[in-house]
Design a protein around this motif. Structure first.
Motif, PDB file in Angstrom:
ATOM      1  N   UNK A  25       0.838  -1.193   0.000  1.00  0.00           N
ATOM      2  CA  UNK A  25       0.000   0.000   0.000  1.00  0.00           C
ATOM      3  C   UNK A  25       0.875   1.245   0.000  1.00  0.00           C
ATOM      4  N   UNK A  26       0.299   2.351  -0.441  1.00  0.00           N
ATOM      5  CA  UNK A  26       0.994   3.639  -0.413  1.00  0.00           C
ATOM      6  C   UNK A  26       0.743   4.397   0.883  1.00  0.00           C
ATOM      7  N   UNK A  27      -0.461   4.198   1.475  1.00  0.00           N
ATOM      8  CA  UNK A  27      -0.824   4.938   2.681  1.00  0.00           C
ATOM      9  C   UNK A  27      -1.331   3.977   3.756  1.00  0.00           C
ATOM     10  N   UNK A  28      -1.363   4.479   4.981  1.00  0.00           N
ATOM     11  CA  UNK A  28      -1.925   3.696   6.076  1.00  0.00           C
ATOM     12  C   UNK A  28      -3.391   3.377   5.791  1.00  0.00           C
ATOM     13  N   UNK A  29      -4.130   4.322   5.248  1.00  0.00           N
ATOM     14  CA  UNK A  29      -5.532   4.087   4.918  1.00  0.00           C
ATOM     15  C   UNK A  29      -5.707   2.914   3.971  1.00  0.00           C
ATOM     16  N   UNK A  53       1.476   2.894  15.019  1.00  0.00           N
ATOM     17  CA  UNK A  53       2.846   3.396  14.878  1.00  0.00           C
ATOM     18  C   UNK A  53       3.313   3.033  13.478  1.00  0.00           C
ATOM     19  N   UNK A  54       3.949   3.973  12.818  1.00  0.00           N
ATOM     20  CA  UNK A  54       4.548   3.726  11.507  1.00  0.00           C
ATOM     21  C   UNK A  54       6.049   3.846  11.683  1.00  0.00           C
ATOM     22  N   UNK A  55       6.736   2.730  11.547  1.00  0.00           N
ATOM     23  CA  UNK A  55       8.188   2.696  11.745  1.00  0.00           C
ATOM     24  C   UNK A  55       8.580   3.350  13.070  1.00  0.00           C
ATOM     25  N   UNK A  59       1.021   7.772  14.804  1.00  0.00           N
ATOM     26  CA  UNK A  59       0.200   8.419  13.785  1.00  0.00           C
ATOM     27  C   UNK A  59      -0.592   9.556  14.409  1.00  0.00           C
ATOM     28  N   UNK A  60      -1.051   9.343  15.644  1.00  0.00           N
ATOM     29  CA  UNK A  60      -1.834  10.373  16.319  1.00  0.00           C
ATOM     30  C   UNK A  60      -3.146  10.631  15.601  1.00  0.00           C
ATOM     31  N   UNK A  69       3.424   5.262   3.576  1.00  0.00           N
ATOM     32  CA  UNK A  69       4.175   4.101   4.042  1.00  0.00           C
ATOM     33  C   UNK A  69       5.432   3.940   3.209  1.00  0.00           C
ATOM     34  N   UNK A  70       6.497   3.503   3.856  1.00  0.00           N
ATOM     35  CA  UNK A  70       7.789   3.333   3.193  1.00  0.00           C
ATOM     36  C   UNK A  70       8.002   1.874   2.809  1.00  0.00           C
ATOM     37  N   UNK A  71       8.781   1.678   1.786  1.00  0.00           N
ATOM     38  CA  UNK A  71       9.194   0.327   1.392  1.00  0.00           C
ATOM     39  C   UNK A  71       9.924  -0.310   2.564  1.00  0.00           C
ATOM     40  N   UNK A  72       9.510  -1.520   2.926  1.00  0.00           N
ATOM     41  CA  UNK A  72      10.147  -2.232   4.029  1.00  0.00           C
ATOM     42  C   UNK A  72       9.729  -1.746   5.398  1.00  0.00           C
ATOM     43  N   UNK A  73       8.703  -0.920   5.460  1.00  0.00           N
ATOM     44  CA  UNK A  73       8.263  -0.339   6.724  1.00  0.00           C
ATOM     45  C   UNK A  73       7.424  -1.283   7.567  1.00  0.00           C
TER      46      UNK A  73
END
Length: 84
Positions: A25-29, A53-55, A59-60, A69-73
């Motif tokens: 995915x590109x985003x958390x959503x 939590x992202x990496x 997120x709050x 989202x990052x590659x490998x995250x």
């Protein structure tokens, strides 16, 4: 699309039936939409109460569609905890 890992904790882990799984995915959503599709029912209800939590970064109150989202995250799914 970025590829990484979603890790579930406590009630989220129990509802998903797995400790972790991959995302693409590109985003958390987008990642959470895919999770809801794979695990309809209880996990979808648990996710409404979770923080993320992202990496390692919280997120709050940011909109999930704005959180890239990052590659490998890693996305950590944290239900409310009791005690302390």
């Amino acid at each position: 699309m970025a590829k990484g890992t979603v890790r579930y904790w406590a009630a989220a882990k129990a509802a998903a039936g797995v400790a972790e799984e991959p995302y693409e995915a590109e985003t958390l959503g987008q990642a959470l939409d895919a999770v809801r599709t794979r695990h309809p029912g209880e996990l979808a209800r648990v996710l409404r109460r979770c923080s993320f939590l992202i990496d390692g970064d919280p997120v709050g109150t940011r909109g999930h569609e704005t959180v890239r989202l990052a590659e490998g995250g890693t996305v950590e799914v944290l239900p409310p905890f009791a005690g302390g």
